[in-house]
Design a protein around this motif. Structure first.
Motif, mmCIF file in Angstrom:
data_model
loop_
_atom_site.group_PDB
_atom_site.id
_atom_site.type_symbol
_atom_site.label_atom_id
_atom_site.label_comp_id
_atom_site.label_asym_id
_atom_site.label_seq_id
_atom_site.Cartn_x
_atom_site.Cartn_y
_atom_site.Cartn_z
ATOM 1 N N ILE A 58 0.834 -1.204 0.000
ATOM 2 C CA ILE A 58 0.000 0.000 0.000
ATOM 3 C C ILE A 58 0.869 1.255 0.000
ATOM 4 N N ALA A 59 1.912 1.220 0.813
ATOM 5 C CA ALA A 59 2.816 2.375 0.846
ATOM 6 C C ALA A 59 3.399 2.631 -0.540
ATOM 7 N N ALA A 60 3.702 1.562 -1.274
ATOM 8 C CA ALA A 60 4.295 1.721 -2.610
ATOM 9 C C ALA A 60 3.320 2.395 -3.567
ATOM 10 N N VAL A 61 2.068 1.933 -3.592
ATOM 11 C CA VAL A 61 1.139 2.538 -4.560
ATOM 12 C C VAL A 61 0.808 3.976 -4.168
ATOM 13 N N GLU A 62 0.862 4.239 -2.877
ATOM 14 C CA GLU A 62 0.635 5.621 -2.431
ATOM 15 C C GLU A 62 1.772 6.511 -2.932
ATOM 16 N N ARG A 63 2.982 6.020 -2.853
ATOM 17 C CA ARG A 63 4.137 6.767 -3.403
ATOM 18 C C ARG A 63 3.968 7.016 -4.895
ATOM 19 N N GLY A 64 3.350 6.065 -5.572
ATOM 20 C CA GLY A 64 3.142 6.199 -7.019
ATOM 21 C C GLY A 64 2.020 7.174 -7.365
ATOM 22 N N GLY A 65 1.310 7.667 -6.360
ATOM 23 C CA GLY A 65 0.289 8.688 -6.614
ATOM 24 C C GLY A 65 -1.141 8.180 -6.521
ATOM 25 N N ALA A 66 -1.327 6.929 -6.073
ATOM 26 C CA ALA A 66 -2.703 6.435 -5.919
ATOM 27 C C ALA A 66 -3.369 7.145 -4.748
ATOM 28 N N ARG A 67 -4.635 7.473 -4.923
ATOM 29 C CA ARG A 67 -5.408 8.074 -3.826
ATOM 30 C C ARG A 67 -6.538 7.163 -3.389
ATOM 31 N N ILE A 68 -6.817 6.155 -4.210
ATOM 32 C CA ILE A 68 -7.910 5.230 -3.917
ATOM 33 C C ILE A 68 -7.351 3.810 -3.886
ATOM 34 N N LEU A 69 -7.800 3.034 -2.916
ATOM 35 C CA LEU A 69 -7.429 1.618 -2.856
ATOM 36 C C LEU A 69 -8.694 0.811 -3.091
ATOM 37 N N HIS A 70 -8.647 -0.110 -4.057
ATOM 38 C CA HIS A 70 -9.827 -0.905 -4.405
ATOM 39 C C HIS A 70 -9.766 -2.232 -3.637
ATOM 40 N N VAL A 71 -10.865 -2.537 -2.943
ATOM 41 C CA VAL A 71 -10.885 -3.708 -2.052
ATOM 42 C C VAL A 71 -11.991 -4.652 -2.513
ATOM 43 N N ASP A 72 -11.614 -5.831 -2.980
ATOM 44 C CA ASP A 72 -12.564 -6.784 -3.565
ATOM 45 C C ASP A 72 -13.055 -7.777 -2.522
ATOM 46 N N VAL A 73 -14.346 -7.721 -2.249
ATOM 47 C CA VAL A 73 -14.953 -8.620 -1.258
ATOM 48 C C VAL A 73 -15.787 -9.662 -2.008
ATOM 49 N N MET A 74 -15.432 -10.939 -1.849
ATOM 50 C CA MET A 74 -16.108 -12.036 -2.585
ATOM 51 C C MET A 74 -16.590 -13.084 -1.604
ATOM 52 N N ASP A 75 -17.802 -13.597 -1.860
ATOM 53 C CA ASP A 75 -18.431 -14.484 -0.878
ATOM 54 C C ASP A 75 -18.494 -15.953 -1.288
ATOM 55 N N GLY A 76 -17.978 -16.309 -2.457
ATOM 56 C CA GLY A 76 -18.066 -17.704 -2.884
ATOM 57 C C GLY A 76 -19.459 -18.118 -3.330
ATOM 58 N N ARG A 77 -20.360 -17.145 -3.427
ATOM 59 C CA ARG A 77 -21.715 -17.452 -3.906
ATOM 60 C C ARG A 77 -22.094 -16.564 -5.086
ATOM 61 N N PHE A 78 -22.020 -15.240 -4.865
ATOM 62 C CA PHE A 78 -22.284 -14.343 -5.993
ATOM 63 C C PHE A 78 -21.211 -14.518 -7.063
ATOM 64 N N VAL A 79 -19.996 -14.742 -6.593
ATOM 65 C CA VAL A 79 -18.877 -15.089 -7.494
ATOM 66 C C VAL A 79 -18.251 -16.386 -6.988
#
Ligand code: DX5
Ligand code: ZN
Length: 228
Positions: free
Chosen positions: A24-45
């Motif tokens: 996370i620290a690395a992508v922040e250094r690269g200029g990212a302001r948003i972190l995308h967090v994928d939540v999967m339940d084993g049913r919908f996907v």
């Protein structure tokens, strides 16, 4: 409407979870302001990924905007928990609930940006009743469930439609795209209308994730400049 500059939102699904803080620290250094967090339940996907405790830990570890993408059945049952965990943006799939309007309202009541997500086979037209309500629309450019898949180019047309509908009806949502994005297609996505570009493999499966974000941001902003 003032259009925001393009944001690259690294998807931690492709990160090394044993060194998540450093990643996370690395992508922040690269200029990212948003972190995308994928939540999967084993049913919908078909896959299971991460849940509420990880979002709580991320909240303590970073000030980046946490963009929580719920790929789960009955998303309304979990909005409160992800809100309490520290999400800044929460998106739910159009296909995952018959009560989309209610779930979006529940997200916004908690002062969190509410997004709606479309699977590749779901048309933009299915969103006609919520486009005036949502803060962002997320177009899946792969079938959700896994990182590292190939970009489905038909999603570019959906991005164009969303951009066109927004200007025709004076909507204010932002347009996000997720799946199979990298240096080879980010310019096309931006020109088609995407303002938030989710990128997992093309950021974290490189030797230098900070540099990967920087280069994608640069290509995206050049594409935006050419567009006008
Ligand atoms: C797919 C997830 C994506 C995924 C993107 O179900 O929603 O966010 O992590 O990964 P890449 O960029 O590798 O396609
Ligand atoms: Zn995602």
């Amino acid at each position: 409407m003032m259009l925001p500059a393009t944001e690259i939102a690294p998807s931690i699904l492709a990160a090394d979870f044993s060194r998540l803080g450093e990643e996370i620290a690395a992508v922040e250094r690269g200029g990212a302001r948003i972190l995308h967090v994928d939540v999967m339940d084993g049913r919908f996907v078909p896959n299971i990924s991460i849940g509420v405790p990880v979002v709580s830990s991320l909240r303590k570890a970073t000030t980046l905007i946490l963009d929580v993408h719920l790929m789960i059945e009955e998303p309304g049952r979990y909005v409160g928990a992800f809100a309490d965990a520290g999400a800044d943006m929460i998106s739910v799939h159009q296909e995952a609930t018959p009560h989309l309007d209610r779930v979006l309202a529940a997200i916004q009541e908690r002062d969190i940006e509410a997004g709606v997500v479309l699977n590749p086979a779901t048309p933009v037209a299915t969103l006609s009743e919520v486009l005036s309500v949502v803060d962002f629309v997320l177009v899946m450019s792969v079938n959700p469930g896994y990182g590292g898949q190939k970009f489905i180019s038909g999603s570019l047309e959906k991005l164009r439609q969303l951009k066109e509908l927004r200007s025709r009806y004076n909507h204010t949502y932002r347009i996000e795209v997720d799946g199979g994005l990298g240096l080879d297609n980010v310019a096309d996505a931006v020109r088609a209308g995407a303002e938030i570009i989710v990128a997992g493999t093309s950021v974290f499966h490189t030797s230098d994730p900070a540099e990967a974000v920087r280069r994608m941001r640069q290509v995206a902003s050049e594409a935006l400049a050419q567009k006008v």
